[in-house]
Structures are given as C-alpha cells and as structure tokens.
Design a protein around this motif. Structure first.
Motif, PDB file in Angstrom:
ATOM      1  N   ARG A  96       0.780  -0.973   0.089  1.00  0.00           N
ATOM      2  CA  ARG A  96       0.057   0.045   0.103  1.00  0.00           C
ATOM      3  C   ARG A  96       0.890   1.107   0.055  1.00  0.00           C
ATOM      4  N   PRO A  97       0.460   2.242  -0.534  1.00  0.00           N
ATOM      5  CA  PRO A  97       1.316   3.598  -0.288  1.00  0.00           C
ATOM      6  C   PRO A  97       1.236   4.025   0.953  1.00  0.00           C
ATOM      7  N   ALA A  98       2.142   4.897   1.277  1.00  0.00           N
ATOM      8  CA  ALA A  98       2.328   5.742   2.353  1.00  0.00           C
ATOM      9  C   ALA A  98       1.368   6.363   2.773  1.00  0.00           C
ATOM     10  N   ALA A  99       0.505   7.097   1.939  1.00  0.00           N
ATOM     11  CA  ALA A  99      -0.817   7.725   2.318  1.00  0.00           C
ATOM     12  C   ALA A  99      -1.956   7.021   2.793  1.00  0.00           C
ATOM     13  N   SER A 100      -1.744   5.775   2.190  1.00  0.00           N
ATOM     14  CA  SER A 100      -2.748   4.831   2.854  1.00  0.00           C
ATOM     15  C   SER A 100      -2.781   4.410   4.500  1.00  0.00           C
ATOM     16  N   ILE A 101      -1.480   4.355   4.681  1.00  0.00           N
ATOM     17  CA  ILE A 101      -1.072   4.092   5.952  1.00  0.00           C
ATOM     18  C   ILE A 101      -1.333   5.046   7.026  1.00  0.00           C
ATOM     19  N   ILE A 102      -1.057   6.131   6.472  1.00  0.00           N
ATOM     20  CA  ILE A 102      -1.453   7.619   7.256  1.00  0.00           C
ATOM     21  C   ILE A 102      -2.754   7.620   7.379  1.00  0.00           C
ATOM     22  N   LEU A 103      -3.761   7.323   6.330  1.00  0.00           N
ATOM     23  CA  LEU A 103      -5.128   7.528   6.845  1.00  0.00           C
ATOM     24  C   LEU A 103      -5.544   6.465   7.726  1.00  0.00           C
ATOM     25  N   GLU A 104      -4.955   5.273   7.730  1.00  0.00           N
ATOM     26  CA  GLU A 104      -5.381   4.292   8.469  1.00  0.00           C
ATOM     27  C   GLU A 104      -5.098   4.761   9.939  1.00  0.00           C
ATOM     28  N   ILE A 105      -3.914   5.181  10.140  1.00  0.00           N
ATOM     29  CA  ILE A 105      -3.473   5.814  11.627  1.00  0.00           C
ATOM     30  C   ILE A 105      -4.341   6.741  11.961  1.00  0.00           C
ATOM     31  N   LYS A 106      -4.631   7.795  11.153  1.00  0.00           N
ATOM     32  CA  LYS A 106      -5.475   8.914  11.642  1.00  0.00           C
ATOM     33  C   LYS A 106      -6.865   8.378  11.845  1.00  0.00           C
ATOM     34  N   ARG A 107      -7.535   7.183  11.121  1.00  0.00           N
ATOM     35  CA  ARG A 107      -8.861   6.690  11.473  1.00  0.00           C
ATOM     36  C   ARG A 107      -8.826   6.226  12.919  1.00  0.00           C
ATOM     37  N   ILE A 108      -7.812   5.317  13.161  1.00  0.00           N
ATOM     38  CA  ILE A 108      -7.551   4.471  14.259  1.00  0.00           C
ATOM     39  C   ILE A 108      -7.605   5.330  15.478  1.00  0.00           C
ATOM     40  N   LEU A 109      -6.628   6.450  15.052  1.00  0.00           N
ATOM     41  CA  LEU A 109      -6.340   7.098  16.704  1.00  0.00           C
ATOM     42  C   LEU A 109      -7.623   8.148  16.747  1.00  0.00           C
ATOM     43  N   SER A 110      -8.462   8.611  15.831  1.00  0.00           N
ATOM     44  CA  SER A 110      -9.415   9.478  15.926  1.00  0.00           C
ATOM     45  C   SER A 110     -10.411   8.767  16.841  1.00  0.00           C
ATOM     46  N   ALA A 111     -10.520   7.516  16.638  1.00  0.00           N
ATOM     47  CA  ALA A 111     -11.651   6.515  17.231  1.00  0.00           C
ATOM     48  C   ALA A 111     -11.031   6.422  18.561  1.00  0.00           C
ATOM     49  N   LYS A 112      -9.719   6.172  18.843  1.00  0.00           N
ATOM     50  CA  LYS A 112      -9.148   6.218  20.203  1.00  0.00           C
ATOM     51  C   LYS A 112      -9.305   7.324  21.059  1.00  0.00           C
ATOM     52  N   MET A 113      -9.266   8.447  20.308  1.00  0.00           N
ATOM     53  CA  MET A 113      -9.082   9.759  21.070  1.00  0.00           C
ATOM     54  C   MET A 113     -10.528   9.997  21.484  1.00  0.00           C
ATOM     55  N   ASP A 114     -11.681   9.521  20.814  1.00  0.00           N
ATOM     56  CA  ASP A 114     -13.002   9.641  21.134  1.00  0.00           C
ATOM     57  C   ASP A 114     -13.102   8.994  22.484  1.00  0.00           C
ATOM     58  N   ILE A 115     -12.798   7.609  22.651  1.00  0.00           N
ATOM     59  CA  ILE A 115     -12.928   6.854  23.758  1.00  0.00           C
ATOM     60  C   ILE A 115     -11.980   7.432  24.978  1.00  0.00           C
ATOM     61  N   LEU A 116     -10.991   8.003  24.752  1.00  0.00           N
ATOM     62  CA  LEU A 116     -10.045   8.509  25.889  1.00  0.00           C
ATOM     63  C   LEU A 116     -10.674   9.864  26.311  1.00  0.00           C
ATOM     64  N   SER A 117     -11.279  10.567  25.198  1.00  0.00           N
ATOM     65  CA  SER A 117     -12.101  11.875  25.896  1.00  0.00           C
ATOM     66  C   SER A 117     -13.265  11.458  26.501  1.00  0.00           C
ATOM     67  N   ARG A 118     -13.879  10.536  26.358  1.00  0.00           N
ATOM     68  CA  ARG A 118     -15.205  10.228  27.359  1.00  0.00           C
ATOM     69  C   ARG A 118     -14.849  10.043  28.664  1.00  0.00           C
ATOM     70  N   ALA A 119     -13.553   9.213  28.805  1.00  0.00           N
ATOM     71  CA  ALA A 119     -13.053   9.226  30.112  1.00  0.00           C
ATOM     72  C   ALA A 119     -12.624  10.686  30.607  1.00  0.00           C
ATOM     73  N   GLN A 120     -12.402  11.574  29.995  1.00  0.00           N
ATOM     74  CA  GLN A 120     -11.958  12.742  30.469  1.00  0.00           C
ATOM     75  C   GLN A 120     -13.049  13.639  31.195  1.00  0.00           C
ATOM     76  N   ARG A 121     -13.913  13.172  31.959  1.00  0.00           N
ATOM     77  CA  ARG A 121     -15.082  13.750  32.373  1.00  0.00           C
ATOM     78  C   ARG A 121     -14.824  14.959  33.178  1.00  0.00           C
ATOM     79  N   ASN A 122     -13.839  15.217  33.629  1.00  0.00           N
ATOM     80  CA  ASN A 122     -13.631  16.667  34.335  1.00  0.00           C
ATOM     81  C   ASN A 122     -12.900  17.429  33.683  1.00  0.00           C
TER      82      ASN A 122
END
Length: 140
Positions: A96-122
């Motif tokens: 795969r091209p590097a751009a595909s890897i970059i997009l996958e990382i952004k997608r995965i980490l965006s979902a992870k940031m959503d989960i982590l943000s929900r834990a930041q209640r305060n």
C-alpha cells in the motif's frame, strides 16, 4: 529471519534500496519518513533521528499533556503499521502507499481519542484528546 536460514532479501521491503535494519526500516526509509512526517509536522514536533534516542524523547515530546499522550499513541501506531506493511510485502507480496498507512493511523487514532475523551469527564470539552486531535487533524 536470515539468521534462521530463511531466504529473504536483505533489502528493506519498503524502499528496496538499503539493508533492512531497525534504524532504517522505522526511521530512515523514505516510505517511513513520509509516514512520520505526516504526524510530526502536524504536531510541530522534531524527534531525534536515532531509535534509542526516540525512546527517551517519546516520554515527553511536548509541553502539552494531551499531545504527549496522543503522540505516544501515534508512535505505537506508526511502528505497528510500518511493521505490518513490511510483513505484508514480504509474506503476501502486496503493498500500500504511505498515504494509505497515514489515513489508517488517523482513522484508528481518531476513534481512540473519542474513547479517551469520554474518560476525561472533569476536563473542559475544548481541551479533550478528541478536540485536540481535531485541531491537529481537521476533518475534510
């Protein structure tokens, strides 16, 4: 793998121009550099060039705690997906091209940031992991 008697090329499967060693594969290869640059430039970070130095630097790459957590996750994702891409090229003969890897990382980490943000209640919603991530990587 060559030490175990497996017959594979000594060249980096990502660029086919230099010998495959850890330093080259993860940090010096043009393919890897393209992936790293997408994230380092977005966060305005300049990691050291050597792998062992990066391991110390990654503990606190920024003065912003959210960025520190996010970049540790970026580091893990980049290393994992570069290794996965390397193995795909060696074992499955697919790439795969590097751009595909970059997009996958952004997608995965965006979902992870959503989960982590929900834990930041305060924490104010404007400084959560997800809000910080969206400032660094606005949706298109």
């Amino acid at each position: 793998m060559r030490r175990w008697g497996v017959s594979i090329s000594p060249l980096c499967p990502l660029c086919n121009s230099e010998n495959e060693i850890r330093q080259h594969l993860f940090f010096e290869c043009g393919f890897s550099k393209e992936v790293w640059e997408a994230f380092c430039s977005a966060f305005h970070l300049s990691p050291p060039p050597l792998f062992m130095d990066v391991l110390d630097w990654i503990k606190a790459p920024s003065h912003d705690n959210n960025v520190n957590v996010m970049f540790k996750l970026v580091f893990q994702a980049v290393i994992y997906l570069l290794w996965k891409e390397r193995n795909s090229r060696v074992h499955n003969l697919s790439s795969r091209p590097a751009a595909s890897i970059i997009l996958e990382i952004k997608r995965i980490l965006s979902a992870k940031m959503d989960i982590l943000s929900r834990a930041q209640r305060n924490v104010a919603s404007s400084i959560t992991y997800l809000s910080t991530w969206r400032v660094v990587f606005p949706s298109r």
